[in-house]
Design an enzyme around this catalytic site. Structure first.
Site, PDB file in Angstrom:
ATOM      1  N   HIS A 140       0.844  -1.196   0.000  1.00  0.00           N
ATOM      2  CA  HIS A 140       0.000   0.000   0.000  1.00  0.00           C
ATOM      3  C   HIS A 140       0.878   1.245   0.000  1.00  0.00           C
ATOM      4  O   HIS A 140       2.086   1.183   0.141  1.00  0.00           O
ATOM      5  CB  HIS A 140      -0.989   0.019   1.180  1.00  0.00           C
ATOM      6  CG  HIS A 140      -0.442   0.431   2.505  1.00  0.00           C
ATOM      7  ND1 HIS A 140      -1.210   1.023   3.473  1.00  0.00           N
ATOM      8  CD2 HIS A 140       0.820   0.334   3.030  1.00  0.00           C
ATOM      9  CE1 HIS A 140      -0.467   1.263   4.541  1.00  0.00           C
ATOM     10  NE2 HIS A 140       0.750   0.871   4.298  1.00  0.00           N
ATOM     11  N   CYS A 200       5.816   6.314   4.478  1.00  0.00           N
ATOM     12  CA  CYS A 200       4.613   5.599   4.011  1.00  0.00           C
ATOM     13  C   CYS A 200       4.081   6.173   2.715  1.00  0.00           C
ATOM     14  O   CYS A 200       3.155   5.621   2.124  1.00  0.00           O
ATOM     15  CB  CYS A 200       3.518   5.636   5.078  1.00  0.00           C
ATOM     16  SG  CYS A 200       4.023   4.845   6.616  1.00  0.00           S
ATOM     17  N   HIS A 225       5.037   0.254  -0.243  1.00  0.00           N
ATOM     18  CA  HIS A 225       5.725  -0.660   0.663  1.00  0.00           C
ATOM     19  C   HIS A 225       4.653  -1.673   1.074  1.00  0.00           C
ATOM     20  O   HIS A 225       3.607  -1.741   0.418  1.00  0.00           O
ATOM     21  CB  HIS A 225       6.327   0.103   1.858  1.00  0.00           C
ATOM     22  CG  HIS A 225       5.324   0.751   2.737  1.00  0.00           C
ATOM     23  ND1 HIS A 225       4.620   1.875   2.363  1.00  0.00           N
ATOM     24  CD2 HIS A 225       4.845   0.438   3.969  1.00  0.00           C
ATOM     25  CE1 HIS A 225       3.785   2.223   3.316  1.00  0.00           C
ATOM     26  NE2 HIS A 225       3.883   1.357   4.308  1.00  0.00           N
ATOM     27  N   HIS A 259       2.922  -4.785   4.126  1.00  0.00           N
ATOM     28  CA  HIS A 259       2.762  -5.300   5.488  1.00  0.00           C
ATOM     29  C   HIS A 259       2.188  -6.716   5.474  1.00  0.00           C
ATOM     30  O   HIS A 259       1.499  -7.109   4.532  1.00  0.00           O
ATOM     31  CB  HIS A 259       1.798  -4.408   6.289  1.00  0.00           C
ATOM     32  CG  HIS A 259       2.284  -3.028   6.534  1.00  0.00           C
ATOM     33  ND1 HIS A 259       3.353  -2.752   7.354  1.00  0.00           N
ATOM     34  CD2 HIS A 259       1.856  -1.824   6.060  1.00  0.00           C
ATOM     35  CE1 HIS A 259       3.552  -1.433   7.376  1.00  0.00           C
ATOM     36  NE2 HIS A 259       2.666  -0.851   6.598  1.00  0.00           N
ATOM     37  N   ASP A 288      -5.666 -10.065   0.002  1.00  0.00           N
ATOM     38  CA  ASP A 288      -4.434 -10.828   0.209  1.00  0.00           C
ATOM     39  C   ASP A 288      -3.562 -10.851  -1.053  1.00  0.00           C
ATOM     40  O   ASP A 288      -4.038 -11.158  -2.140  1.00  0.00           O
ATOM     41  CB  ASP A 288      -4.765 -12.267   0.621  1.00  0.00           C
ATOM     42  CG  ASP A 288      -3.507 -13.028   1.003  1.00  0.00           C
ATOM     43  OD1 ASP A 288      -2.594 -12.425   1.593  1.00  0.00           O
ATOM     44  OD2 ASP A 288      -3.431 -14.233   0.701  1.00  0.00           O
ATOM     45  N   HIS A 289      -2.281 -10.549  -0.868  1.00  0.00           N
ATOM     46  CA  HIS A 289      -1.319 -10.501  -1.964  1.00  0.00           C
ATOM     47  C   HIS A 289      -1.747  -9.496  -3.029  1.00  0.00           C
ATOM     48  O   HIS A 289      -1.493  -9.693  -4.224  1.00  0.00           O
ATOM     49  CB  HIS A 289      -1.077 -11.893  -2.557  1.00  0.00           C
ATOM     50  CG  HIS A 289      -0.152 -12.718  -1.707  1.00  0.00           C
ATOM     51  ND1 HIS A 289      -0.559 -13.318  -0.542  1.00  0.00           N
ATOM     52  CD2 HIS A 289       1.172 -13.023  -1.842  1.00  0.00           C
ATOM     53  CE1 HIS A 289       0.466 -13.971  -0.003  1.00  0.00           C
ATOM     54  NE2 HIS A 289       1.521 -13.799  -0.767  1.00  0.00           N
ATOM     55  N   GLU A 307      -1.031  -3.709  11.804  1.00  0.00           N
ATOM     56  CA  GLU A 307      -0.303  -3.423  10.565  1.00  0.00           C
ATOM     57  C   GLU A 307       1.177  -3.772  10.720  1.00  0.00           C
ATOM     58  O   GLU A 307       1.842  -4.150   9.764  1.00  0.00           O
ATOM     59  CB  GLU A 307      -0.448  -1.923  10.292  1.00  0.00           C
ATOM     60  CG  GLU A 307       0.029  -1.455   8.964  1.00  0.00           C
ATOM     61  CD  GLU A 307      -0.165   0.049   8.837  1.00  0.00           C
ATOM     62  OE1 GLU A 307      -1.097   0.463   8.139  1.00  0.00           O
ATOM     63  OE2 GLU A 307       0.599   0.818   9.469  1.00  0.00           O
TER      64      GLU A 307
END
Lengths: 132, 132, 132, 132, 132, 132
Positions: A18, A37, A43, A45, A83-84, A122
């Site tokens: 994100h 960020c 980047h 998480h 996800d992913h 996070e």
């Protein structure tokens, strides 16, 4: 003895990229406000997700909700979407909403049926929680 | 959809020595009441600290509070005072107040601006929490 | 099939105060070398201790060592000496030896019979391990 | 008693986006081989990094290496390069090397001076370790 | 400043076998409703138990409750009954009540004096919580 | 630079009931030797399983082994046999072999192809590890 409501919690995970950015701000303002960020290349998480459902245990099963059912709900409503994925580019939810932990917790809480509260961790140090 | 308040949590750590003791009690009473925690030469802990702030996410940032700002606040108001210190000897806060987890949680909650709740984990098994 | 040696691991905890200091150095040198860990009033940690024993499982029990026995050994040889103590003041072991994680791991490994390896986690980020 | 080498471990974290992809393979082959990890828009992880250094404790300090120094080394050599970055786009290291946990562990182990072994945990279930 | 109530939490563990089953249902219905948890030969868990007590810290001790006392209470009222037991066969509590996490949390909360809330973690993903 | 072998680790879980008992011993001897673990009605654990595979990363993928493949192998060879089972009654593997953590680690290590080492954590404090 009468029983009060019981809370049950199901923990799941998703991994996503994100970027925090507000298009109404200038690049310089975004860099100042969001710091690392705001990296335009994103980047990511490992998000830990805890969904709380609250109710009286069913007289037949002794369950507030079957955890397998809750896990499947989370999979369909959240993990299959996030996800992913790149939250900014691959989802409609965060195409125009900034994917902060606060906003992610809010969206999840609003979109899992029967959800009472959602906790989104996070990173080791940062967590957000939304109660519907 | 209208958003309720969101809770955010920041986790930090400090390492400190302390001794539980009440000067109004005799040595024998202190030994009986506080057991091993009354060791006159002190013992110590890795304290895990979770600070909760609650509010509506900012319209511009999507943050309840910038976690970097919250982390800096905790550093200035708590870690710089307590980390690698002897709570009884090196702090004014616990010079006359017994440094139990309860009292540490209370002090921290009262001294971080905007803090809603503080959780202090003293050891794997023992935790205290204070809501302002 | 023949069985190789099996390693078993027992995890225990102790809480202690300590100070890093070398009496052969000046106060200024100690402060520079050990930083916050040189605080003359001590600081402290929750030490996590993992003791490894290695051998062939016993033909009758299927145990390398009875974990209850290993736990009792650690209690007698380590926890009774160090738990809720000031390592510098309350122990003979670290009266003249600097209680770094390295030296603590070394001492424990040498003083638990049958010990093959010891891991001492001093804080979330810092761990030392000694193999006899 | 003579002392063997002692191992010390420093844990750090970084958050990054990445994509697994081999430009020598077709898009269809990359999708088949790397599955969800091949998402062209990237996904991400909280990477946990454990750096092991091994040696005899220094006679003066009792340290194998000052953990503050090791932490600073990891910060300069690894975290400043990778934290809050896109490993594929923002680093020279993984511009042409596939950023698998295996390759990340290898790169880190080779680029931190005195490093003996590196463990990279990419997610709760997946870890890679490289011994120099 | 006046102090609000403080919450303290004590974590303990027990290991037990159990089977989810409702004798009012047919075997086929039990198998469908409880899935793998209906195995007639039982399966088992490491249960993590967090007991919360809430009150004003005592003026003399600074404790809401002495954690040693709370730990002993949990040992007598819960662990001595459930640890290393088959919940269905070895306890009167779950001889006729289905030992779901919900029901276990409820029973514990009702049977520890002064208990305000109990959290029972049955597995990494599944937790139940009961507030008296 | 030439690369050494890289170790990768996959973590999985299963929940099972078991009883430690040796039929060659009398009931009294079994009770003495295995204590609470000898309960004839069984007790149970959440077993955490870490499977290590070691090798050179594949030139095309950068993987020692695809973690999805390793996870599927563990599922087929271990979890489908042991999860939500009674190890003594429901498995052929531990019908005559005492299901200690040592023996479980040994059996798993021998029965997962390419496995180099297995770590079985039976409870927070007790772990066994077998290297093939």
């Amino acid at each position: 003895m009468t029983m009060n409501k019981v809370a049950v919690f199901r923990k799941e995970h998703f991994n996503a990229a994100h970027r925090l950015n507000n298009p109404l701000l200038s690049d310089a303002e975004n860099a100042r406000v969001f710091g690392k960020c705001n990296n335009p290349n994103y980047h990511g998480h490992n998000y830990e997700l805890i969904v709380q459902v609250t109710g009286l245990p069913d007289a037949v099963t002794g369950y507030v909700i079957d955890m397998k059912v809750l896990s499947d709900l989370i999979k369909e409503d959240v993990l299959d979407k996030f996800d992913h994925k790149n939250l900014n580019l691959d989802t409609t939810e965060f195409a125009t909403v900034n994917p902060t932990a606060e906003n992610i917790a809010y969206w999840i809480a609003k979109n899992i049926s029967n959800c009472y509260k959602v906790r989104v961790q996070e990173s080791e140090g940062n967590t957000a929680e939304y109660e519907v």
